[in-house]
Write an enzyme that holds these catalytic residues in place. Structure first.
Site, PDB file in Angstrom:
ATOM      1  N   LYS A 285       0.688  -0.968  -0.212  1.00 17.10           N
ATOM      2  CA  LYS A 285      -0.001  -0.042  -0.018  1.00 17.10           C
ATOM      3  C   LYS A 285       0.441   0.858   0.089  1.00 17.10           C
ATOM      4  O   LYS A 285       2.242   1.497   0.318  1.00 17.10           O
ATOM      5  CB  LYS A 285      -0.755  -0.024   0.731  1.00 17.10           C
ATOM      6  CG  LYS A 285      -1.626  -0.870   1.041  1.00 17.10           C
ATOM      7  CD  LYS A 285      -2.488  -0.988   2.567  1.00 17.10           C
ATOM      8  CE  LYS A 285      -3.832  -1.626   2.528  1.00 17.10           C
ATOM      9  NZ  LYS A 285      -5.028  -0.969   1.487  1.00 17.10           N
ATOM     10  N   ARG A 294      -4.336  -0.697  11.432  1.00 23.86           N
ATOM     11  CA  ARG A 294      -3.774  -1.183  12.675  1.00 23.86           C
ATOM     12  C   ARG A 294      -5.469  -1.540  12.770  1.00 23.86           C
ATOM     13  O   ARG A 294      -6.079  -2.101  13.227  1.00 23.86           O
ATOM     14  CB  ARG A 294      -3.701  -0.443  14.090  1.00 23.86           C
ATOM     15  CG  ARG A 294      -4.655   0.256  14.081  1.00 23.86           C
ATOM     16  CD  ARG A 294      -3.397   1.734  14.914  1.00 23.86           C
ATOM     17  NE  ARG A 294      -4.673   2.607  15.699  1.00 23.86           N
ATOM     18  CZ  ARG A 294      -4.656   3.703  15.002  1.00 23.86           C
ATOM     19  NH1 ARG A 294      -4.391   4.036  13.554  1.00 23.86           N
ATOM     20  NH2 ARG A 294      -5.007   5.047  15.386  1.00 23.86           N
ATOM     21  N   ASP A 355      -3.033  -7.370  -2.017  1.00 22.33           N
ATOM     22  CA  ASP A 355      -3.551  -6.614  -0.751  1.00 22.33           C
ATOM     23  C   ASP A 355      -4.948  -6.689  -0.975  1.00 22.33           C
ATOM     24  O   ASP A 355      -6.511  -6.576  -0.568  1.00 22.33           O
ATOM     25  CB  ASP A 355      -3.773  -5.614  -1.593  1.00 22.33           C
ATOM     26  CG  ASP A 355      -3.893  -4.126  -0.574  1.00 22.33           C
ATOM     27  OD1 ASP A 355      -4.084  -4.665   0.870  1.00 22.33           O
ATOM     28  OD2 ASP A 355      -3.611  -3.002  -1.008  1.00 22.33           O
ATOM     29  N   ARG A 359     -10.338 -11.450   1.856  1.00 19.16           N
ATOM     30  CA  ARG A 359     -11.256 -12.020   1.161  1.00 19.16           C
ATOM     31  C   ARG A 359     -10.788 -13.435   1.438  1.00 19.16           C
ATOM     32  O   ARG A 359     -11.256 -14.689   1.268  1.00 19.16           O
ATOM     33  CB  ARG A 359     -11.436 -11.752  -0.607  1.00 19.16           C
ATOM     34  CG  ARG A 359     -10.454 -12.318  -1.440  1.00 19.16           C
ATOM     35  CD  ARG A 359     -10.607 -11.016  -2.088  1.00 19.16           C
ATOM     36  NE  ARG A 359     -10.653  -9.922  -2.544  1.00 19.16           N
ATOM     37  CZ  ARG A 359     -11.536  -8.512  -2.907  1.00 19.16           C
ATOM     38  NH1 ARG A 359     -11.516  -8.990  -4.241  1.00 19.16           N
ATOM     39  NH2 ARG A 359     -11.108  -7.668  -3.081  1.00 19.16           N
TER      40      ARG A 359
HETATM   41  N1  BES Z   1      -7.811  -3.168   4.209  1.00 17.05           N
HETATM   42  C1  BES Z   1      -8.166  -2.900   3.284  1.00 17.05           C
HETATM   43  C2  BES Z   1      -9.403  -3.100   2.781  1.00 17.05           C
HETATM   44  C3  BES Z   1      -9.471  -0.728   3.225  1.00 17.05           C
HETATM   45  C4  BES Z   1      -9.565  -0.436   3.005  1.00 17.05           C
HETATM   46  C5  BES Z   1     -10.407  -0.753   4.384  1.00 17.05           C
HETATM   47  C6  BES Z   1      -9.612   1.389   3.471  1.00 17.05           C
HETATM   48  C7  BES Z   1     -10.574   0.222   5.196  1.00 17.05           C
HETATM   49  C8  BES Z   1     -10.155   0.919   4.342  1.00 17.05           C
HETATM   50  C9  BES Z   1      -8.529  -4.184   1.941  1.00 17.05           C
HETATM   51  O1  BES Z   1      -7.375  -5.111   2.148  1.00 17.05           O
HETATM   52  C10 BES Z   1      -7.727  -4.325   1.154  1.00 17.05           C
HETATM   53  O2  BES Z   1      -6.716  -3.513   0.342  1.00 17.05           O
HETATM   54  N2  BES Z   1      -8.750  -3.843  -0.240  1.00 17.05           N
HETATM   55  C11 BES Z   1      -8.221  -3.488  -1.080  1.00 17.05           C
HETATM   56  C12 BES Z   1      -9.087  -4.917  -2.678  1.00 17.05           C
HETATM   57  C13 BES Z   1      -8.584  -4.875  -3.788  1.00 17.05           C
HETATM   58  C14 BES Z   1      -6.397  -4.838  -4.480  1.00 17.05           C
HETATM   59  C15 BES Z   1      -8.880  -5.273  -5.142  1.00 17.05           C
HETATM   60  C16 BES Z   1      -8.708  -1.821  -1.826  1.00 17.05           C
HETATM   61  O3  BES Z   1     -10.022  -1.816  -1.263  1.00 17.05           O
HETATM   62  O4  BES Z   1      -8.083  -1.982  -2.862  1.00 17.05           O
HETATM   63 ZN    ZN Z   2      -7.161  -5.819   4.625  1.00 20.66          ZN
HETATM   64 ZN    ZN Z   3      -5.585  -5.246   2.052  1.00 22.72          ZN
END
Ligand code: BES
Ligand code: ZN
Ligand code: ZN
Length: 513
Positions: A285, A294, A355, A359
């Site tokens: 990220k 966190r 990331d 899931r």
């Molecule tokens: N934990 C994140 C989602 C998230 C983002 C929660 C901001 C709270 C605030 C999740 O694991 C993630 O990174 N999802 C990606 C999925 C994508 C790579 C398909 C996302 O949402 O960008």
């Molecule tokens: Zn996540």
């Molecule tokens: Zn993630």
């Protein structure tokens, strides 16, 4: 892995933290404050019974002092000093119109929400006066008043060397059953908030498990922490793929609350995403705001919080909690984009984006939970940034294969004010994850980023075998800035109260589940 069952590891038992700070604020010179409600129809102030009582007791001082400020708007407060000897400091709070109830456009009980908002404003208006205690007018609904006061009173200061003392908060009318219930609901949500706020170097998977023990075992909830080896034996390779880059051992927590002890009634299953820190892994990220990750164990925290409420209320229902816990880190043997793993239900997964790890851990957890033949299954997960884009913090986006579950959760949200909004779980999105080059399913939607929350939900569906399932994407409601005034700034603990209310509705036999 050793688990201490009676004492803490690093953190003090959160359940007691508010009570302890309340008890320790001892000086007899410090004054008591009181919060009372006043309705206003746009022109005229009308006192609640409690406000009337204080007015009579002070020979009309409350009316006299209120006149200087005119009408009091909903959600606003006005602090009056020297009302009487018994009530030297009074915060009068605006409840808006009298006899409000369910609003079909807002999809919530506006009376309850007005009380939570007003009482919270009252609590804040008295916050810096160094009061010894605050008594709260139940305003006709002690449950909502307790929630407003105790959610507003929450402060995360476990790691501060000097802690601010908080006044004791009690109900003006004694033995108010609603107040006791509301205090329990607020405490459950505050448990989730505290867990979410705790830094990831402290709240590791192992320490989360310890915290669950501290919170729940005293209420008779069984807390079983399972190890890496346990998960490996069950072929939970999707879950374990996420933890490869981290030095912290994963934990799979299984919680059992048996409110129907002497029956073999099927449980309600609650599954929570427990990523104690999400760096994104090799699909790293950006660094801005990464600290917020966190709270990527928010689903896990709300699972503990809602089971706490169910157990504290003694709900007549069996509940099982399933919480996969791990860190998502970019270590030297971390999962790489394009890797393929086989999940515990036998489906192969191409991991194109490390990331999209939530899931992956939920795939095995949902399959495992399904094996327990639950009467209904709900999962909470901070799953997609796309959810925050579509609904902001207005509601939890929910995806559902069952009208009965939707009806019950929607109803629960109207009561708690912490609402849900229905999103599509259509084949349209399934084909975007099952059209996969190397494996049965891809962990990223083919047309990314379009419909990111919907393709994530469709991915989860591939691992569910339960006819009454709901996925709750809580990424958008994870944090509160100022949107929900009674929560204040910080991690929100949403939708803990809604899921507990959902469990209560099922237990009451009104849902057909
Ligand atoms: N934990 C994140 C989602 C998230 C983002 C929660 C901001 C709270 C605030 C999740 O694991 C993630 O990174 N999802 C990606 C999925 C994508 C790579 C398909 C996302 O949402 O960008
Ligand atoms: Zn996540
Ligand atoms: Zn993630």
């Amino acid at each position: 892995m050793a688990f201490v069952r009676t004492s803490r590891v690093f953190l003090r038992p959160h359940v007691l933290s508010l009570a302890r700070s309340v008890r320790s604020c001892g000086s007899s010179e410090r004054k008591a404050g009181v919060i009372v409600g006043v309705y206003n129809d746009g022109t005229e102030n009308t006192f609640t019974d409690a406000a009337d009582h204080i007015n009579e007791q002070s020979s009309g001082n409350l009316v006299r002092l209120m006149q200087y400020g005119g009408s009091l708007k909903a959600g606003k407060s006005r602090v009056l000093y020297g009302v009487s000897d018994e009530f030297p400091v009074v915060s009068v709070v605006g409840l808006g119109e009298q006899n409000q109830n369910y609003d079909p456009i807002e999809e919530r009980d506006e009376s309850k929400e007005a009380i939570r908002t007003a009482v919270a404003a009252g609590y804040r208006s008295l916050g810096d006066l160094g009061l010894k205690s605050i008594q709260v007018d139940p305003c006709g609904d002690g449950e909502a008043a307790a929630e407003g006061a105790l959610l507003a009173a929450f402060k995360y200061q476990d790691l501060k060397s000097k802690k601010k003392e908080s006044p004791a908060v009690t109900c003006l009318s004694q033995n108010d059953q609603g107040w006791t219930r509301g205090a329990t609901f607020a405490e459950g949500q505050n448990i989730a908030r505290r867990l979410m706020e705790t830094p990831a170097n402290i709240l590791t998977p192992t320490n989360f498990a310890q915290e669950a023990v501290n919170c729940l075992e005293g209420l008779g909830v069984e807390v079983m922490p399972r190890t890496y080896e346990w998960a490996k034996e069950r072929n939970m390779n999707s879950f374990l793929s996420v933890t490869r880059g981290s030095g912290e051992p994963p934990v799979f927590l299984e919680l059992s609350y048996r409110g129907k002890r002497f029956t073999d009634e099927k449980p309600l299953a609650i599954v929570g995403k427990g990523v104690t820190f999400d760096t994104g892994g090799i699909s790293l990220k950006p660094s801005a705001n990464m600290d917020k990750m966190r709270a990527d164990m928010g689903g896990a925290a709300c699972t503990v919080g809602s089971i706490f409420i169910a157990a504290a209320l003694g709900l007549p229902i069996n509940i099982k909690g399933f919480i996969p816990l791990c860190e998502n880190m970019p270590g030297s043997i971390a999962t790489k984009p394009g890797d393929v793993v086989v999940a515990s239900n036998g489906k192969s997964i191409q991991i194109d984006n490390t990331d999209a790890e939530g899931r992956l851990i939920l795939a095995d957890a949902l399959h495992y939970a399904s094996q327990h033949s639950p009467r209904a299954m709900v999962n909470m997960a901070t799953l997609t940034g796309a959810m925050a884009v579509s609904l902001g913090s207005g509601a939890t986006g929910v995806f559902c294969n069952s009208k009965a579950v939707w009806d019950a959760m929607h109803k629960a949200g109207t009561v708690t004010g912490d609402r849900v909004w229905k999103m599509p779980l259509w084949k349209h999105y399934s084909s975007q994850v099952t059209d996969c080059w190397l494996a049965d399913v891809n962990n990223q939607g083919k047309h990314k980023p379009a419909g990111g929350s919907c393709t994530a939900a469709s991915f989860l569906k591939e691992f569910v075998s339960c006819d009454h399932w709901m996925h709750m994407d809580i990424a958008g409601v994870m944090e509160n800035k100022d949107e929900v005034s009674y929560l204040g700034k910080g991690m929100s603990g949403r939708p803990t109260r809604t899921v507990a209310t959902f469990a209560e509705l099922i237990a009451s036999g009104q849902t057909g589940l």
